[in-house]
Design a protein around this motif. Sequence first.
Motif, short mmCIF file in Angstrom:
data_model
loop_
_atom_site.label_atom_id
_atom_site.label_comp_id
_atom_site.label_asym_id
_atom_site.label_seq_id
_atom_site.Cartn_x
_atom_site.Cartn_y
_atom_site.Cartn_z
N ALA A 48 -6.50 1.43 12.05
CA ALA A 48 -5.23 1.65 11.75
C ALA A 48 -4.42 0.52 11.84
CB ALA A 48 -4.70 2.69 12.60
N TYR A 49 -4.26 -0.36 12.86
CA TYR A 49 -3.81 -1.58 12.99
C TYR A 49 -3.94 -2.44 11.77
CZ TYR A 49 -2.28 0.23 17.61
OH TYR A 49 -2.05 1.04 18.67
N LYS A 50 -5.19 -2.92 11.42
CA LYS A 50 -5.55 -3.63 10.37
C LYS A 50 -5.03 -3.11 9.21
CE LYS A 50 -9.96 -5.11 12.28
NZ LYS A 50 -11.54 -5.39 12.25
N ILE A 51 -4.97 -1.89 8.81
CA ILE A 51 -4.49 -1.35 7.69
C ILE A 51 -2.85 -1.94 7.40
CG2 ILE A 51 -3.80 0.59 6.38
CD1 ILE A 51 -6.40 1.83 7.23
N LEU A 52 -2.22 -1.44 8.74
CA LEU A 52 -0.50 -2.20 8.74
C LEU A 52 -0.45 -3.61 8.89
CD1 LEU A 52 0.73 0.92 10.85
CD2 LEU A 52 0.46 0.64 8.21
N GLU A 53 -1.62 -4.32 8.75
CA GLU A 53 -1.64 -5.46 9.06
C GLU A 53 -1.14 -6.08 10.35
OE1 GLU A 53 0.17 -7.52 5.38
OE2 GLU A 53 -1.79 -6.78 4.44
N ILE A 54 -1.16 -5.45 11.58
CA ILE A 54 -0.85 -6.06 12.84
C ILE A 54 -1.92 -5.74 13.85
CG2 ILE A 54 1.72 -5.06 12.67
CD1 ILE A 54 1.14 -2.27 13.79
N GLU A 56 -1.99 6.05 -5.21
CA GLU A 56 -1.81 6.98 -3.98
C GLU A 56 -2.59 7.12 -2.97
OE1 GLU A 56 -1.56 10.57 -6.62
OE2 GLU A 56 0.38 9.87 -7.45
N GLU A 57 -3.87 6.88 -3.30
CA GLU A 57 -4.74 6.77 -2.21
C GLU A 57 -4.62 5.57 -1.04
OE1 GLU A 57 -7.98 7.58 0.23
OE2 GLU A 57 -6.99 8.77 -1.24
N LYS A 58 -4.40 4.49 -1.29
CA LYS A 58 -4.13 3.33 -0.57
C LYS A 58 -2.54 4.03 0.28
CE LYS A 58 -3.42 -0.26 -3.00
NZ LYS A 58 -3.20 0.43 -4.52
N PHE A 59 -1.63 4.46 -0.46
CA PHE A 59 -0.44 4.95 0.11
C PHE A 59 -0.75 5.91 1.10
CE2 PHE A 59 3.52 7.37 0.19
CZ PHE A 59 4.30 6.12 0.56
N ARG A 60 -1.68 6.80 0.90
CA ARG A 60 -2.07 8.00 2.00
C ARG A 60 -2.74 7.21 3.25
NH1 ARG A 60 -3.17 11.19 -2.56
NH2 ARG A 60 -5.32 10.42 -2.65
N GLN A 61 -3.55 6.28 3.09
CA GLN A 61 -4.17 5.66 3.90
C GLN A 61 -3.29 4.98 4.83
OE1 GLN A 61 -7.40 5.30 4.90
NE2 GLN A 61 -8.42 6.35 3.25
N VAL A 62 -2.28 4.26 4.46
CA VAL A 62 -1.23 3.89 5.02
C VAL A 62 -0.19 4.85 6.08
CG1 VAL A 62 1.12 2.65 5.06
CG2 VAL A 62 -0.61 1.88 3.48
N GLN A 63 -0.01 5.73 5.58
CA GLN A 63 0.52 6.92 6.17
C GLN A 63 -0.41 7.53 7.41
OE1 GLN A 63 1.53 9.49 2.44
NE2 GLN A 63 3.58 9.28 3.07
N LYS A 64 -1.58 7.48 6.92
CA LYS A 64 -2.74 8.20 8.01
C LYS A 64 -2.65 7.11 9.07
CE LYS A 64 -7.55 9.57 8.24
NZ LYS A 64 -8.70 9.70 7.33
#
Length: 263
Positions: A201-207, A244-252
């Motif tokens: 989750a942190y990697k997806i948000l680049e933190i 939209e799938e990438k966007f959902r992954q960020v939200q998740k």
Amino acid sequence: MSFAKWVGGALGWSFGGPIGAIIGLAIGSLIDGAAEQKGFLLGDGNSQNRQSSRPSSRHRTQSRTRTRPQTQSGDFEVSLLILASVVIKADGKQDQSELNYVRQQFVSMYGKDRANHAFRLFKNISKQQIPTRKVCLQIREMMDHSSRLQLLHFLFGIAKADGMVTDDEVSQIYMISGYLGISSRDYSSIKAMFYNSSDNAYKILEITKEATDEEVKKAYRKMAKKYHPDKVIHLGKEHQKGAEEKFRQVQKAYEHIQKERGF
């Protein structure tokens, strides 16, 4: 719509350069009759159309110093086909589940008829030796950043289609991302969407896990903006679905961290 008209009408900047050579060779093995091949490669015989299909060297030089031409759906589609063939062959074999994934994705995006045209072209592209670096550099020069991120997301999806991403596939996609001018942070963010681990989750948000709550919120807003489907609206509705799938992954990912931290 005939196959020749479908491809001829789909291509913009990808008609020239190394991508054009690959597509021309693939088309040559699909279309019978010299006249029909000439019709595809040269448009409808109108010199004005031919000039608009392939920019002059002067126009290409100007585009480098100004802004990229807007990527058409067909240019993205052809780039996708070529890079998909590179990834599928990364481990030395073409797994049927990966081929099925490509076909299913194209049916989902384009509908059955257009997907059939695309897959026929894909099978002939996959028989060639692809100059990966040259292809990627052409894409990098002509395609906007958001569309290149979408290409990378699709390539990881192909690699994961058989249930696992091999080291060879990861190495190939990493090399492609570098040639495409995608940063290591963006690469790691998209890669994390296809793995299960405690810090994904942190990697997806680049933190990192050491980020403060405020930094998490700031990172979420930044990534939501970067991966918003409207970023690739110029590619057509068919490609917004992948975005939209990438966007959902960020939200998740953000919701996971929220729940974990209780804010």
